[in-house]
Design an enzyme around this catalytic site. Structure first.
Site, PDB file in Angstrom:
ATOM      1  N   ASN A 231     -10.236  -0.257   1.104  1.00  0.00           N
ATOM      2  CA  ASN A 231      -8.776  -0.186   0.970  1.00  0.00           C
ATOM      3  C   ASN A 231      -8.390  -0.719  -0.410  1.00  0.00           C
ATOM      4  O   ASN A 231      -8.550  -1.900  -0.695  1.00  0.00           O
ATOM      5  CB  ASN A 231      -8.138  -1.025   2.082  1.00  0.00           C
ATOM      6  CG  ASN A 231      -6.616  -1.024   2.019  1.00  0.00           C
ATOM      7  OD1 ASN A 231      -6.016  -0.602   1.033  1.00  0.00           O
ATOM      8  ND2 ASN A 231      -5.989  -1.504   3.077  1.00  0.00           N
TER       9      ASN A 231
ATOM     10  N   CYS B  23       0.819  -1.224   0.000  1.00  0.00           N
ATOM     11  CA  CYS B  23       0.000   0.000   0.000  1.00  0.00           C
ATOM     12  C   CYS B  23       0.853   1.275   0.000  1.00  0.00           C
ATOM     13  O   CYS B  23       0.307   2.371  -0.164  1.00  0.00           O
ATOM     14  CB  CYS B  23      -0.942   0.002   1.182  1.00  0.00           C
ATOM     15  SG  CYS B  23      -1.962  -1.489   1.243  1.00  0.00           S
TER      16      CYS B  23
ATOM     17  N   HIS C 198      -3.104   6.956   3.131  1.00  0.00           N
ATOM     18  CA  HIS C 198      -3.568   5.652   2.650  1.00  0.00           C
ATOM     19  C   HIS C 198      -4.894   5.333   3.341  1.00  0.00           C
ATOM     20  O   HIS C 198      -5.050   5.549   4.549  1.00  0.00           O
ATOM     21  CB  HIS C 198      -2.518   4.592   2.956  1.00  0.00           C
ATOM     22  CG  HIS C 198      -3.006   3.204   2.690  1.00  0.00           C
ATOM     23  ND1 HIS C 198      -3.657   2.865   1.522  1.00  0.00           N
ATOM     24  CD2 HIS C 198      -2.976   2.068   3.448  1.00  0.00           C
ATOM     25  CE1 HIS C 198      -3.989   1.591   1.569  1.00  0.00           C
ATOM     26  NE2 HIS C 198      -3.589   1.085   2.722  1.00  0.00           N
TER      27      HIS C 198
END
Ligand code: COA
Length: 308
Positions: A263, A109, A233
């Site tokens: 996500n 990520c 993020h």
């Protein structure tokens, strides 16, 4: 030394939406629990990493008034390449008619911010224009029967067109980190689905984001009060809230899209950034803090000045 300037942006998500209510039908969970514990309401699912990356990249090129022939490198941040070999970036390169090279990079990520920093270094050594794409199909490695992970992840892509500047450019500072002793916290073996120790990832994530963000703000000599926007993020709204609180950044300054997309790993920061641009939250001269963390563990932060 030359640096980078952002000249175009674009995103793509698959059409299919899976809501929390949809998940209630297959796993022991509830919309209330998911929203309260993560901030997620729904996520988009479908497509391929190449198709989503191509669409986001095309929009970014169009927005910049450029074509693939103007780009000398495609950098694709992804954890979900469509095949083990070859990488997915050559397919996107071909789809967009990009003249130069193409390479996948996997920093989970943190990948998009890693890509931004790598691009900045390449401008210093001669690159002219780079298309940076973050694209993911995490639905392909999600165990849809595991309520610990199935509620979190989604598919999507975001892209920026970056151009070399004659001055030092708009990447004011950066910090990249990795701690491979924590690989077991979040991983996916070949042919299997993702495994995660959610609680421990949560605890570590807040810590690394706060440390890394503090480092880049200090390096760029930026006071938190002078920060226009934090683009974190999008893993869990409570991680973002905890990090903002510890950094003394008002939550209103955070770009949030986790409610709609979940996500999306490498795609989450560009999805949040482009959403903020489209909602008139980003203006010329603004100072943005981009910060991500993920499997590895890896983390990456950057202070980016928005061009006039
Ligand atoms: N639906 C309903 N209940 C659930 C649930 C779900 N999907 N998942 C867990 N629960 C239950 C648990 O069984 C537990 O019940 P109990 O108290 O009766 O034992 C309770 O809810 C709390 O579980 P817990 O695991 O402590 O929840 P949490 O608040 O830690 O939230 C995550 C779980 C996964 C949402 C959270 O840990 C998280 O987001 N971690 C970070 C993950 C991450 O960011 N990963 C990506 C990194 S890039």
């Amino acid at each position: 030394m030359p640096g980078l300037r952002v000249v175009g942006w674009g995103t793509a998500v698959p059409e299919k939406v899976v809501t929390n209510r949809d998940l209630e039908a297959t796993i022991d969970t509830s919309d209330e629990w998911i929203f309260e514990r993560t901030g997620i309401r729904e996520r988009h699912v479908g497509g391929t990493t190449a198709s989503l990356g191509t669409e986001a990249g095309r929009k970014a090129l169009d927005q910049a008034g450029l074509t693939g022939a103007d780009i000398d490198l495609l950098l694709l941040a992804t954890t979900t390449a469509d095949k083990i070999v070859p990488g997915t970036s050559p397919t996107i390169q071909h789809n967009l008619g990009i003249a130069g090279g193409a390479v996948d990079l996997n920093a989970a990520c943190s990948g998009f911010v890693y890509g931004l920093v790598i691009a900045n270094g390449l401008f210093a050594s001669g690159a002219k224009r780079i298309l940076l794409v973050g694209a993911e199909t995490l639905s392909t490695i999600t165990d849809w029967d595991d309520r610990g992970t199935a509620i979190l992840f989604g598919d999507g892509a975001g892209a920026l067109v970056l151009e070399r500047t004659d001055d030092e450019g708009d990447l004011l500072s950066w910090d990249l980190g990795s701690d491979g002793s924590l690989t077991d916290l979040l991983y996916c073996n070949h042919g299997e689905k993702m495994q995660m120790d959610g609680k421990e990832v949560f605890r570590r994530a807040v810590r690394v984001v706060v440390d890394s963000a503090t480092t880049v703000l200090e390096k760029a000599k930026i006071n938190v009060d002078d920060l226009s926007l934090i683009v974190p993020h999008q893993a869990n709204i409570r991680i973002i809230q905890a990090a903002c609180q510890r950094l003394n950044i008002p939550e209103e300054k955070a770009a949030i899209v986790i409610d709609r997309f979940g996500n999306t790993s490498s795609a989450s920061i560009p999805l949040a950034l482009v959403d903020a641009i489209e909602n008139d939250r980003v203006h010329g001269g603004d100072t943005l803090l981009l910060t991500g963390f993920g499997a590895g563990m890896t983390w990456a932060s950057a202070v980016l000045r928005w061009p006039h």
